[in-house]
Design a protein around this motif. Structure first.
Motif, PDB file in Angstrom:
ATOM      1  N   LYS A  13      -1.142  16.481   1.527  1.00  0.00           N
ATOM      2  CA  LYS A  13      -0.151  16.448   0.450  1.00  0.00           C
ATOM      3  C   LYS A  13       0.887  17.562   0.494  1.00  0.00           C
ATOM      4  O   LYS A  13       1.954  17.418  -0.087  1.00  0.00           O
ATOM      5  CB  LYS A  13      -0.872  16.455  -0.908  1.00  0.00           C
ATOM      6  CG  LYS A  13      -1.843  15.291  -1.079  1.00  0.00           C
ATOM      7  CD  LYS A  13      -1.194  13.934  -0.769  1.00  0.00           C
ATOM      8  CE  LYS A  13      -2.179  12.783  -0.939  1.00  0.00           C
ATOM      9  NZ  LYS A  13      -1.587  11.484  -0.540  1.00  0.00           N
ATOM     10  N   GLY A  19       4.337   7.827   2.397  1.00  0.00           N
ATOM     11  CA  GLY A  19       4.277   7.788   0.939  1.00  0.00           C
ATOM     12  C   GLY A  19       2.914   8.184   0.398  1.00  0.00           C
ATOM     13  O   GLY A  19       2.364   9.228   0.755  1.00  0.00           O
ATOM     14  N   LYS A  20       2.350   7.336  -0.437  1.00  0.00           N
ATOM     15  CA  LYS A  20       1.052   7.645  -1.049  1.00  0.00           C
ATOM     16  C   LYS A  20      -0.090   7.590  -0.047  1.00  0.00           C
ATOM     17  O   LYS A  20      -1.203   8.014  -0.356  1.00  0.00           O
ATOM     18  CB  LYS A  20       0.787   6.697  -2.217  1.00  0.00           C
ATOM     19  CG  LYS A  20       1.719   6.926  -3.396  1.00  0.00           C
ATOM     20  CD  LYS A  20       1.383   6.015  -4.564  1.00  0.00           C
ATOM     21  CE  LYS A  20       2.299   6.294  -5.744  1.00  0.00           C
ATOM     22  NZ  LYS A  20       2.013   5.413  -6.901  1.00  0.00           N
ATOM     23  N   ARG A  21       0.128   7.042   1.125  1.00  0.00           N
ATOM     24  CA  ARG A  21      -0.906   7.009   2.154  1.00  0.00           C
ATOM     25  C   ARG A  21      -0.860   8.258   3.032  1.00  0.00           C
ATOM     26  O   ARG A  21      -1.625   8.365   3.992  1.00  0.00           O
ATOM     27  CB  ARG A  21      -0.757   5.762   3.023  1.00  0.00           C
ATOM     28  CG  ARG A  21      -0.844   4.454   2.254  1.00  0.00           C
ATOM     29  CD  ARG A  21      -2.255   4.090   1.781  1.00  0.00           C
ATOM     30  NE  ARG A  21      -2.728   4.834   0.642  1.00  0.00           N
ATOM     31  CZ  ARG A  21      -2.355   4.594  -0.626  1.00  0.00           C
ATOM     32  NH1 ARG A  21      -1.479   3.650  -0.902  1.00  0.00           N
ATOM     33  NH2 ARG A  21      -2.866   5.296  -1.603  1.00  0.00           N
ATOM     34  N   THR A  22       0.031   9.193   2.706  1.00  0.00           N
ATOM     35  CA  THR A  22       0.074  10.461   3.440  1.00  0.00           C
ATOM     36  C   THR A  22      -1.253  11.187   3.259  1.00  0.00           C
ATOM     37  O   THR A  22      -1.662  11.452   2.123  1.00  0.00           O
ATOM     38  CB  THR A  22       1.218  11.347   2.920  1.00  0.00           C
ATOM     39  OG1 THR A  22       2.461  10.676   3.167  1.00  0.00           O
ATOM     40  CG2 THR A  22       1.233  12.688   3.609  1.00  0.00           C
ATOM     41  N   TRP A  78       0.825  -1.204   0.000  1.00  0.00           N
ATOM     42  CA  TRP A  78       0.000   0.000   0.000  1.00  0.00           C
ATOM     43  C   TRP A  78       0.867   1.265   0.000  1.00  0.00           C
ATOM     44  O   TRP A  78       0.354   2.365   0.176  1.00  0.00           O
ATOM     45  CB  TRP A  78      -0.926   0.002   1.222  1.00  0.00           C
ATOM     46  CG  TRP A  78      -2.194  -0.778   0.998  1.00  0.00           C
ATOM     47  CD1 TRP A  78      -2.300  -2.108   0.721  1.00  0.00           C
ATOM     48  CD2 TRP A  78      -3.522  -0.256   1.014  1.00  0.00           C
ATOM     49  NE1 TRP A  78      -3.624  -2.451   0.584  1.00  0.00           N
ATOM     50  CE2 TRP A  78      -4.397  -1.331   0.753  1.00  0.00           C
ATOM     51  CE3 TRP A  78      -4.068   1.002   1.239  1.00  0.00           C
ATOM     52  CZ2 TRP A  78      -5.776  -1.191   0.703  1.00  0.00           C
ATOM     53  CZ3 TRP A  78      -5.451   1.146   1.195  1.00  0.00           C
ATOM     54  CH2 TRP A  78      -6.288   0.068   0.920  1.00  0.00           C
ATOM     55  N   GLY A  79       2.167   1.109  -0.163  1.00  0.00           N
ATOM     56  CA  GLY A  79       3.038   2.273  -0.255  1.00  0.00           C
ATOM     57  C   GLY A  79       3.347   2.936   1.063  1.00  0.00           C
ATOM     58  O   GLY A  79       3.795   4.090   1.085  1.00  0.00           O
ATOM     59  N   THR A  80       3.155   2.214   2.179  1.00  0.00           N
ATOM     60  CA  THR A  80       3.444   2.806   3.475  1.00  0.00           C
ATOM     61  C   THR A  80       4.336   1.870   4.277  1.00  0.00           C
ATOM     62  O   THR A  80       4.972   0.977   3.719  1.00  0.00           O
ATOM     63  CB  THR A  80       2.144   3.177   4.219  1.00  0.00           C
ATOM     64  OG1 THR A  80       2.478   3.906   5.420  1.00  0.00           O
ATOM     65  CG2 THR A  80       1.307   1.968   4.565  1.00  0.00           C
TER      66      THR A  80
END
Length: 457
Positions: A408, A402-405, A264-266
């Motif tokens: 933005k 990452g993308k789960r931040t 999940w990018g985290t």
């Protein structure tokens, strides 16, 4: 979400604004916000000296223009912002909002027994009150590393209640008998896959006893919006059946969590005190260690060699007041406290990537000392080092999501394009770190997301 959980969320959202307002009015230690509404198109902080969160040096007198919820410009020219509301800093210091990367939004406001026995509505309403108090102490961002804070986060993001930005981990994932397993013997045995306890049912903790269960529990948190995953890799203080020296998850189970989070990018962070727990977690690919209060030289070198983050806390001894003096939990707490000095000395010796948090639990009064706990870092670090750690360094740790931040733009810094999370300070905290211990007196303006929540000028 079950029906009971759904009705709980509805109930506390309806009650939240009133509860928070009453709490602020009754709490003389926390000033009420002058306004909690957007201030218009633009706000100009005129004649301020900027601590940008990165440099230990203040800027020359300058002007910082906020448009919407971001910093639009930092300039010596103030004439162009004719449409802005002007806040004359009078040469005061403007700095980023503070960040606490080890916080528990819903477990900080009630004593331990009350928290473990409270219904969901009570936990959430107390969480709303504590969220406002956190923001009014100048903490505009927190990383919640254990607790059902997803609904609170949404309510704050939607502007329904005031509070900090939240990077949520969701439930603290543990094993049977591990730190986070609050069951009594009569709750055993459990059915695999079924909720283990009330805290498990409401999302405060999650028990997993195999790699497959670990993957399920991790994915459950990600489904709800987790920005990171928290596991307890070793024993803890507050769990009565969890000795400090035990290592809980197997390396295979830890790898299962890391793999599911990475998909999940985290990332995964783990609660770990001992060298054994720390080293096993790192071998499994864990990217952040919480506490490390009992680590040794070998563990510190391993953290340095792998580039793993250390999220350490200068735990105040008052934390043990949540437990009876002489109890198992109280004694474990003393052992952890005694290791703090060594942890920070090793962090400095090996130049570890060190983040800062508080880990306050079960005490609203101690939570009120959040800034004082930050100031206590002066035992090991200079005021500029402390403030950089609590702003831009903590913000770098948050980027591991990452993308789960969930947000933005940058936080923890003053630069063009960053979120307008700002504090206007009376005095110079780069010289006197104790100023952050008294936010009521010394934080003249508190802004988060371009909204002014306090303005005593």
């Amino acid at each position: 979400m079950g029906m009971r959980a759904a009705w709980t969320v509805i109930a506390w959202i309806l009650l939240a604004s009133t509860t928070a307002a009453l709490a602020a009015a009754q709490d003389t230690s926390t000033p009420q916000a002058e306004t909690a509404q957007p201030t218009g198109n633009a706000v100009l902080f005129r004649n301020v000296r900027v601590f940008d969160g990165v440099s230990s040096q203040l800027s020359a007198p300058t002007n910082v223009l906020v448009r919407g919820n971001v910093i639009a410009s930092i300039s010596a020219d103030a004439a162009a912002a004719t449409d802005a509301r002007v806040i004359d800093g009078g040469g005061r210091i403007l700095m980023p909002g503070l960040i606490d990367v080890h916080w528990h939004n819903l477990l900080v406001g009630l004593p331990v027994i009350a928290a473990l026995q409270a219904d969901e509505a009570t936990l959430n309403i107390v969480g709303v009150v504590e969220a406002q108090r956190t923001l009014m102490r100048g903490f505009t961002t927190v990383r919640d590393v254990g607790g059902p804070s997803f609904s609170l986060k949404r309510a704050i993001d939607q502007g329904r209640v005031p509070g900090p930005r939240i990077w949520p981990a969701g439930a603290m994932i543990s094993v049977t008998s591990g730190h986070g397993d609050f069951r009594t013997p009569r709750d055993l045995p459990r059915t695999l896959g079924a909720p283990a306890s009330f805290m498990d049912e409401i999302g405060g903790t999650a028990i997993a006893d195999s790699p497959d269960e670990v993957r399920i529990r991790v994915r459950e948190q990600l489904k709800q919006g987790a920005a990171l995953i928290k596991l307890t890799a070793g024993g803890g203080v507050s769990s009565p059946s969890s000795p400090l020296d035990v290592v809980t998850f197997s390396e295979e189970e830890l790898r299962a969590a890391v793999g599911a989070a990475n998909d999940w990018g985290t990332y995964v962070t783990v609660h770990a005190y001992t060298p054994e727990a720390i080293q096993r977690a790192i071998r499994a690919g864990v990217q952040c260690i919480e506490h490390a209060s009992l680590m040794d030289d070998e563990s510190a070198r391993m953290i340095a060699r792998t580039g793993t983050w250390l999220s350490a806390q200068p735990l105040p001894r008052e934390l043990a007041d949540a437990f009876p003096v002489g109890s198992t939990e109280w004694l474990k707490a003393q052992e952890v406290f005694d290791g703090t000095d060594q942890t920070y000395k090793l962090a400095k010796k090996y130049k570890l990537k060190t983040a800062w948090g508080t880990d306050v639990l079960f005490s609203s009064a101690l939570a009120g000392r959040q800034g004082a706990i930050l100031a206590s870092m002066s035992q090991w670090f200079s005021p500029p080092e402390i403030l950089i750690m609590a702003t831009s360094t903590n913000a770098e740790l948050l980027k591991l999501s990452g993308k789960r931040t969930p947000y933005k733009n940058d936080v923890g810094v003053i630069k063009e394009g960053a979120f307008a999370d700002l504090l206007l300070v009376e005095g110079n905290p780069l010289e006197d770190i104790n100023l952050v211990a008294d936010p009521e007196r010394n934080f003249k303006v508190i802004m988060k997301d371009g909204v002014i929540y306090k303005d005593t000028l």
